[in-house]
Design a protein around this motif. Structure first.
Motif, PDB file in Angstrom:
ATOM      1  N   ARG A 223       0.016   9.654  -6.127  1.00 27.34           N
ATOM      2  CA  ARG A 223      -0.623   8.518  -6.804  1.00 27.34           C
ATOM      3  C   ARG A 223       0.399   7.429  -7.114  1.00 27.34           C
ATOM      4  NH1 ARG A 223      -2.430  12.663 -10.051  1.00 27.34           N
ATOM      5  NH2 ARG A 223      -1.841  11.634 -11.999  1.00 27.34           N
ATOM      6  N   LYS A 224       1.577   7.827  -7.559  1.00 24.12           N
ATOM      7  CA  LYS A 224       2.624   6.845  -7.853  1.00 24.12           C
ATOM      8  C   LYS A 224       2.997   6.067  -6.600  1.00 24.12           C
ATOM      9  CE  LYS A 224       4.926   9.226 -11.710  1.00 24.12           C
ATOM     10  NZ  LYS A 224       6.166   9.926 -12.141  1.00 24.12           N
ATOM     11  N   ASP A 225       3.164   6.773  -5.480  1.00 32.34           N
ATOM     12  CA  ASP A 225       3.568   6.119  -4.235  1.00 32.34           C
ATOM     13  C   ASP A 225       2.494   5.170  -3.729  1.00 32.34           C
ATOM     14  OD1 ASP A 225       5.957   7.523  -4.269  1.00 32.34           O
ATOM     15  OD2 ASP A 225       5.267   9.097  -2.904  1.00 32.34           O
ATOM     16  N   ILE A 226       1.238   5.591  -3.795  1.00 32.31           N
ATOM     17  CA  ILE A 226       0.147   4.757  -3.290  1.00 32.31           C
ATOM     18  C   ILE A 226      -0.044   3.536  -4.188  1.00 32.31           C
ATOM     19  CG2 ILE A 226      -2.358   4.657  -2.907  1.00 32.31           C
ATOM     20  CD1 ILE A 226      -2.215   7.544  -1.928  1.00 32.31           C
ATOM     21  N   LYS A 227       0.029   3.723  -5.494  1.00 33.67           N
ATOM     22  CA  LYS A 227      -0.142   2.582  -6.408  1.00 33.67           C
ATOM     23  C   LYS A 227       0.966   1.549  -6.203  1.00 33.67           C
ATOM     24  CE  LYS A 227      -0.724   5.031 -10.246  1.00 33.67           C
ATOM     25  NZ  LYS A 227      -0.975   5.324 -11.690  1.00 33.67           N
ATOM     26  N   ARG A 228       2.143   2.019  -5.851  1.00 27.16           N
ATOM     27  CA  ARG A 228       3.258   1.099  -5.583  1.00 27.16           C
ATOM     28  C   ARG A 228       2.943   0.209  -4.379  1.00 27.16           C
ATOM     29  NH1 ARG A 228       7.018   4.826  -5.440  1.00 27.16           N
ATOM     30  NH2 ARG A 228       7.199   4.903  -7.694  1.00 27.16           N
ATOM     31  N   VAL A 229       2.312   0.788  -3.364  1.00 35.64           N
ATOM     32  CA  VAL A 229       1.925   0.008  -2.180  1.00 35.64           C
ATOM     33  C   VAL A 229       0.819  -0.981  -2.537  1.00 35.64           C
ATOM     34  CG1 VAL A 229       0.835   0.130   0.095  1.00 35.64           C
ATOM     35  CG2 VAL A 229       2.602   1.793  -0.523  1.00 35.64           C
ATOM     36  N   LEU A 230      -0.211  -0.522  -3.208  1.00 32.19           N
ATOM     37  CA  LEU A 230      -1.379  -1.371  -3.487  1.00 32.19           C
ATOM     38  C   LEU A 230      -1.055  -2.496  -4.471  1.00 32.19           C
ATOM     39  CD1 LEU A 230      -4.236   1.297  -3.662  1.00 32.19           C
ATOM     40  CD2 LEU A 230      -3.481  -0.081  -1.715  1.00 32.19           C
ATOM     41  N   SER A 231      -0.083  -2.249  -5.352  1.00 28.68           N
ATOM     42  CA  SER A 231       0.266  -3.282  -6.330  1.00 28.68           C
ATOM     43  C   SER A 231       0.839  -4.532  -5.657  1.00 28.68           C
ATOM     44  CB  SER A 231       1.274  -2.720  -7.344  1.00 28.68           C
ATOM     45  OG  SER A 231       2.512  -2.429  -6.716  1.00 28.68           O
ATOM     46  N   ARG A 232       1.415  -4.374  -4.465  1.00 29.63           N
ATOM     47  CA  ARG A 232       1.968  -5.531  -3.742  1.00 29.63           C
ATOM     48  C   ARG A 232       0.876  -6.517  -3.358  1.00 29.63           C
ATOM     49  NH1 ARG A 232       5.112  -1.508   0.321  1.00 29.63           N
ATOM     50  NH2 ARG A 232       6.553  -0.596  -1.204  1.00 29.63           N
ATOM     51  N   TYR A 233      -0.342  -6.035  -3.279  1.00 28.68           N
ATOM     52  CA  TYR A 233      -1.457  -6.895  -2.862  1.00 28.68           C
ATOM     53  C   TYR A 233      -2.453  -7.093  -3.996  1.00 28.68           C
ATOM     54  CZ  TYR A 233       0.804  -5.508   1.401  1.00 28.68           C
ATOM     55  OH  TYR A 233       1.772  -5.275   2.352  1.00 28.68           O
ATOM     56  N   LYS A 234      -1.962  -6.800  -5.228  1.00 31.18           N
ATOM     57  CA  LYS A 234      -2.748  -7.015  -6.447  1.00 31.18           C
ATOM     58  C   LYS A 234      -4.107  -6.300  -6.375  1.00 31.18           C
ATOM     59  CE  LYS A 234      -0.589 -11.336  -7.945  1.00 31.18           C
ATOM     60  NZ  LYS A 234       0.658 -11.051  -7.272  1.00 31.18           N
ATOM     61  N   ILE A 235      -4.092  -5.102  -5.807  1.00 32.69           N
ATOM     62  CA  ILE A 235      -5.295  -4.277  -5.733  1.00 32.69           C
ATOM     63  C   ILE A 235      -5.297  -3.344  -6.938  1.00 32.69           C
ATOM     64  CG2 ILE A 235      -6.523  -2.503  -4.423  1.00 32.69           C
ATOM     65  CD1 ILE A 235      -5.280  -3.692  -1.890  1.00 32.69           C
ATOM     66  N   LYS A 236      -6.354  -3.411  -7.710  1.00 29.09           N
ATOM     67  CA  LYS A 236      -6.469  -2.585  -8.912  1.00 29.09           C
ATOM     68  C   LYS A 236      -6.774  -1.140  -8.527  1.00 29.09           C
ATOM     69  CE  LYS A 236      -8.881  -2.169 -13.336  1.00 29.09           C
ATOM     70  NZ  LYS A 236      -9.937  -2.724 -14.228  1.00 29.09           N
ATOM     71  N   VAL A 237      -6.206  -0.212  -9.290  1.00 26.13           N
ATOM     72  CA  VAL A 237      -6.408   1.222  -9.043  1.00 26.13           C
ATOM     73  C   VAL A 237      -6.965   1.889 -10.298  1.00 26.13           C
ATOM     74  CG1 VAL A 237      -5.243   3.425  -8.622  1.00 26.13           C
ATOM     75  CG2 VAL A 237      -4.617   1.411  -7.282  1.00 26.13           C
ATOM     76  N   ILE A 238      -7.983   2.708 -10.108  1.00 24.25           N
ATOM     77  CA  ILE A 238      -8.500   3.570 -11.177  1.00 24.25           C
ATOM     78  C   ILE A 238      -8.330   5.013 -10.717  1.00 24.25           C
ATOM     79  CG2 ILE A 238     -10.572   4.349 -12.409  1.00 24.25           C
ATOM     80  CD1 ILE A 238     -11.582   1.490 -12.393  1.00 24.25           C
ATOM     81  N   GLU A 239      -7.718   5.838 -11.551  1.00 22.76           N
ATOM     82  CA  GLU A 239      -7.531   7.239 -11.210  1.00 22.76           C
ATOM     83  C   GLU A 239      -8.767   8.044 -11.607  1.00 22.76           C
ATOM     84  OE1 GLU A 239      -3.904   8.746 -12.819  1.00 22.76           O
ATOM     85  OE2 GLU A 239      -2.650   7.508 -11.515  1.00 22.76           O
ATOM     86  N   VAL A 240      -9.231   8.864 -10.684  1.00 19.88           N
ATOM     87  CA  VAL A 240     -10.412   9.692 -10.920  1.00 19.88           C
ATOM     88  C   VAL A 240      -9.968  11.154 -10.876  1.00 19.88           C
ATOM     89  CG1 VAL A 240     -12.743  10.286 -10.140  1.00 19.88           C
ATOM     90  CG2 VAL A 240     -11.876   7.951  -9.819  1.00 19.88           C
TER      91      VAL A 240
END
Length: 333
Positions: free
Chosen positions: A21-38
């Motif tokens: 989750r940490k690794d994926i959120k790091r990638v998505l944050s570059r494109y300002k994509i919000k993440v919700i953990e389920v």
């Protein structure tokens, strides 16, 4: 765009899921994509889940399986898109005995095995020692033991059942080298990327051995002939026609005297940056960002969002061109 990172996990899987989750959120944050953990191991908040546009299922094996059923009922009823395994391949890939039975019916060689479902003592086995005793539904090399005689097998059975293992697989031991073969679908393209040879000096790749050797005992691609390398790709394709996994999986194989034995299929392999799939993709020429964005780009919802996210759109255009060049020059393996 809101991405829901879905995870459950038991034992060591919980730690692996946290890193992923940490690794994926790091990638998505570059494109300002919000993440919700389920978290499937917790109570699901319906209000928050309803805001999610696309679900990325990393590990759908919670402690309480009923929560997985509830979540997938929600996905079906809501019509939400998701990247991950659907119900049938998930169940097949988790059940090693059932998987090997179905694969063997399609003339795919697997180790001979015996399934034990009740805590009992056994007198003999229909194959020679040594053997491997493992949790039939296990993951991450937990609850796996190498046994040289019937006494060790019974001791292992008692130990596993006492620790809550519900179903135990005893299978003949295959020597030789061990490889794991990742498959990914990126931007709608199927890629059987480079196999990973796992090098270790113990009889089996159990939990202790994995955590001692994982960081520096991998060879990509394996030290095998081009013919065996092609055979591995064929095995991946044949196995997936049986199991029908979606988007990503790994096939674990032992090679003994140039003969390939399928050990199991992992329908929800770890997608952390330092794990097998990502390391294989990197060696193949696909960066971690390309891997994660490429998996999400199998969704029409994600591709439509990229039309209004300029930075993401340009990255995806470059990724597609890069992938085309890779496939034209390498043609997988």
């Amino acid at each position: 765009m809101i991405i829901g990172l879905v995870f459950g996990g038991k034992g060591i899987e919980i730690k692996n899921n946290l890193q992923t989750r940490k690794d994926i959120k790091r990638v998505l944050s570059r494109y300002k994509i919000k993440v919700i953990e389920v978290d499937l191991n917790s109570n699901l908040e319906s209000k928050e889940i309803n805001t999610i546009d696309l679900f990325f299922i990393l590990d759908s094996n919670p402690v309480d399986y009923k929560k997985r059923v509830v979540f997938f009922d929600y996905l079906i009823n809501s019509g939400k898109q998701f990247i991950g395994q659907s119900e049938k391949p998930f169940l097949l890939a988790r059940d090693k005995f059932r998987t090997n039975y179905l694969l063997s019916k399609k003339w795919i060689t697997t180790p001979r095995s015996k399934l034990i479902k009740v805590n009992t003592q056994i007198d003999s086995l229909p194959f020679k020692f040594p053997v491997v005793v493992k949790d039939n539904f296990g993951a991450s090399s937990e609850f796996v033991e190498f046994c040289r005689n019937i006494h060790e097998v019974n001791k292992c059975l008692n130990s596993f059942f006492d620790k809550g293992v519900k179903s135990i697989l005893i299978e003949e031991y295959i020597s030789g080298i061990e490889v794991t073969c990742p498959y990914v679908m990126l931007f709608g393209r199927e890629l059987f990327i480079l196999p990973v040879q796992i090098i270790y000096d113990t009889p089996i790749f159990d939990f202790i051995t994995k955590n001692k050797t994982f960081r520096n005992k991998l060879q990509i691609p394996p030290n095998i002939s081009p013919t065996i390398l092609r055979n591995l790709k064929d095995l991946c394709e044949k196995a997936n026609r049986v199991i029908n996994c979606r988007y990503f999986f790994r096939l674990d194989i032992k090679i003994e005297h140039n003969k390939c034995y399928v050990l199991e299929i992992n329908g929800e392999p770890i997608l952390a940056k330092n794990d097998y799939v990502a390391r294989s993709a990197n060696k193949f020429g696909v960066s971690y960002s390309e891997l994660i964005i490429g998996l999400l780009a199998n969704s029409s919802k994600f591709k439509n969002y990229a039309l209004i996210n300029k930075k993401l759109r340009h990255f995806m255009i470059r990724c597609n061109k890069h992938l085309d060049n890779l496939m034209n020059s390498v043609r997988s393996y």
